[in-house]
Design a protein around this motif. Sequence first.
Motif, PDB file in Angstrom:
ATOM      1  N   LEU A 156       0.806  -1.229   0.000  1.00  0.00           N
ATOM      2  CA  LEU A 156       0.000   0.000   0.000  1.00  0.00           C
ATOM      3  C   LEU A 156       0.837   1.276   0.000  1.00  0.00           C
ATOM      4  O   LEU A 156       0.301   2.365  -0.147  1.00  0.00           O
ATOM      5  CB  LEU A 156      -0.955  -0.006   1.211  1.00  0.00           C
ATOM      6  N   LYS A 329      -6.357  -1.121  -2.442  1.00  0.00           N
ATOM      7  CA  LYS A 329      -4.974  -1.020  -2.954  1.00  0.00           C
ATOM      8  C   LYS A 329      -4.860   0.158  -3.932  1.00  0.00           C
ATOM      9  O   LYS A 329      -3.953   0.986  -3.829  1.00  0.00           O
ATOM     10  CB  LYS A 329      -4.617  -2.343  -3.630  1.00  0.00           C
TER      11      LYS A 329
ATOM     12  N   TYR B 188      -5.716  -7.420   4.095  1.00  0.00           N
ATOM     13  CA  TYR B 188      -5.599  -6.125   4.772  1.00  0.00           C
ATOM     14  C   TYR B 188      -6.418  -6.115   6.054  1.00  0.00           C
ATOM     15  O   TYR B 188      -7.440  -6.788   6.159  1.00  0.00           O
ATOM     16  CB  TYR B 188      -6.095  -5.013   3.847  1.00  0.00           C
TER      17      TYR B 188
END
Lengths: 347, 483
Positions: A156, A329, B188
């Motif tokens: 990221l 992302k 994530y």
Amino acid sequence: MTTESVLINRVRQAIADSTPLCIQGGASKSFYGRTCQGEPLDVSGHAGDIRYEPSELVLTARAGTKLSEIETLLAANNQMLPFEPPHYSPGATLGGMVAAGLSGPRRPWGGSVRDAVLGVKLLNGRGEVLRLGGQVMKNVAGYDLSRLMVGALGTLGVLLEVSVKVLPRPADERTLVFELDDDIAAARQIAWGRQPLPLSATLYEAGRLYVRLSGSAQGVQAARVAMGGEETASALWAEVREQTLPLFQTKQALWRVSLPAAAPAMPGENLTEWGGALRWIVSDEPAESIRQHAAALGGHATLFRGHDGMGEVFHPLPPAMLALHQRVKLALDPHSLFNPGRLYQGL
Amino acid sequence: MNSAFQAALKATLPPQSLLIEAEALRPYECDGLSAYRQVPLAVCLPETLEQAQAVLRICLEHQVPVVARGAGTGLSGGALPLADGVVLSLARFNRILGIDADNRLARVQPGVRNLAISEAVAAYGLYYAPDPSSQIACSIGGNVAENSGGVHCLKYGLTVHNLLALKVLTMDGELLEIGAQSLDSPGYDLLALMTGSEGLLGVVVEVTVKLLVKPERAQVLLAAFASVETAGAAVAAIIGAGILPAGLEMMDNLSIRAAEDFVHAGYPVDAAAILLCELDGANAEVSEQIMAVREVLFSAGATEVRTAQDEAQRMKFWAGRKGAFPAVGRISPDYYCMDGTIPRQHLAQVLRRIGELSEQYGLRVANVFHAGDGNLHPLILFDANQPGEMKKAEDFGTDILRLCVEVGGTVTGEHGIGVEKLDAACSQFTAAELAQFHAIKAAFDPAGLLNPGKAVPTLHRCAEMGRMHIQGGALPFPELPRF
Ligand SMILES: Cc1cc2nc3c(=O)[nH]c(=O)nc-3n(C[C@H](O)[C@H](O)[C@H](O)COP(=O)(O)OP(=O)(O)OC[C@H]3O[C@@H](n4cnc5c(N)ncnc54)[C@H](O)[C@@H]3O)c2cc1C
């Protein structure tokens, strides 16, 4: 030119040339995750500038700072990183610690890397420097993008600076060992988990259950008396954290399976940590069957070591979640510059 | 309301789950920040997941904004309705779905009250740690959306540290499972991202919380100080001594007296400040720590240190602290609650500066706050019926928040930006940071229909603010709270 502006220029150049970058700190965890395709971006030089006030319980440093340097400084002030991060090699950096998001033996009781992260300074895929989160314990201004970096394996953005919460070291710490069959060891851990005991680590391997107690001298002593067992050396915890135990030297596939602590055993479990919440398995079983088994028990399986870096390492995400990951992302890295494929194929 | 839209909602929801009459909408016009009021188009109170999904899909189809609502106790206007929007109340998602004592977790619906969780698991010797003062009323879904804290956060963390999993509906009605009953889920950390996102990224429809084992013993010390500065220094001394109290709260003289009049907690009303320090753990450990903390407190200049004699007195000591807001409400027609957080080392300096500002503005301030975390709650006392006082209170508040940012802190520690602190957020973030937040929002909610206009100020708004600043003109200020 500062090391920060060098990194900013590199990223801006990469945007202009459309060259993907593989971010590298100390390369201590390069085995972890899939293989990254791109030009190396060495961030280990962006180090130092440690800001640390022990009574604040917060430490801030550049992401390339060596973990060993930070832990030495904390120890000198009788403090520690509560999540006991693995180094795996002397080069391990603060940024790599955040990107990998791996926590050590204390994790279920002391919290995880992400629990301790308070803020980061991030270089995103637009070449912008952002301050996300902060250096205070409580902060709900803006979305929590600093914790989002933990475990993202650099996909990221480039971490420039990290602020973490630190804790006082326990006044006393002792390790007990019990000789127990696996089912009894599991039952014992469930029972202890429901009592107010100062546990800070467990490990079960080959008929031996090791338990670490941490706290005030009297608290540890009281628990030691109540629990029984024999006292033993405490070096074990560093060995399991750093994976220097023989089990981890295997050339076969090493699986790291995260399960609800009280879940029944998986086939072929070799070593159990975290009060039952983390199971290590060396196995040639097909990935699919290990993953299905873990998922059926409410957990997930990571192919930790012993893979070629080409297949999926992390537990596959359902389609809607993968699509959301891709959008997240692109929100941070619109040109898909950073660590392509390291976390999942196509991310 | 567009008739096709209304017909679609009526076809989806049972009559008792759809409110459209003005009278029925009235109770939903504000949250705990009642100065901001707006009646919505409609209030939907779905009873099932399918109904909630259908409401979101209908709203998406008709491009109608949606504001999720828990118990409406928020203090920043996060659940404030929009005139052209629907309120999606989770009040009927109020069941505890499962308790797993061996894995120390509970699965609950978002409308379950915070305290109800601890009550339901008490029989197992477990509890849910985050304890906002509003815990008898606020919902766990609201706690997730605000990342709420409580007096025990210092040791046990905020909401984000005490969650395992969420089920979330995105604006298109898709159900996402985020996190799991196991630790450190792959991908994530969307669990952290959802927490504190103020209802802008998704609607939480199920929460799996971590439970903790009740400590064997909890004990509270009350220390009195002759100045707020010495009390502030004592906080640093306790932590510097390697002790991590379960709670470490400070109150200044004005709040001590207000609380004492209100709940008769037995506080020393002559003290300039008191600290409440809770220690918990194994019996022997607590005894040891009490001795250590007493010593630290005295050497840091405490004029008196009391230990609660029994559980009843411990509860009394805490009742004064937890009742401090309403107590202050009794001594002033209005008050304005700030929520900045600062690095603890600046505590004494910031408190001194707040005192100076108080004199400068001619408005009293009661300071009652989470000292261990550096999370301040200055309560600015004012009377909205006095011309100009509201504006003065607002300016005073703005000065305090600016001060917090200046010393390296934040404008909100636990109450959220909502609508109330949008301008303050402009002073904390750069344009690039705000743009990044908006990009994240778009990744979850491309149509921008979930709680739009809250939590993250538009770049335009901040630019306007900047311009006004340069002109030296008065900032536009919304009406101030009366609660
Ligand atoms: C007297 C008093 C004392 C307080 N003390 C504290 C304290 O000690 N610590 C603290 O942190 N806060 C405190 N608060 C603030 C408040 O109670 C918390 O912010 C609480 O978490 C709000 O919960 P709620 O259910 O009332 O949410 P609401 O006010 O209904 O909503 C708050 C926000 O959450 C969103 N939301 C609600 N439910 C959902 C859902 N299911 N999915 C997605 N978004 C949702 C809303 O859109 C809104 O943005 C206090 C408030 C009062 C009135």
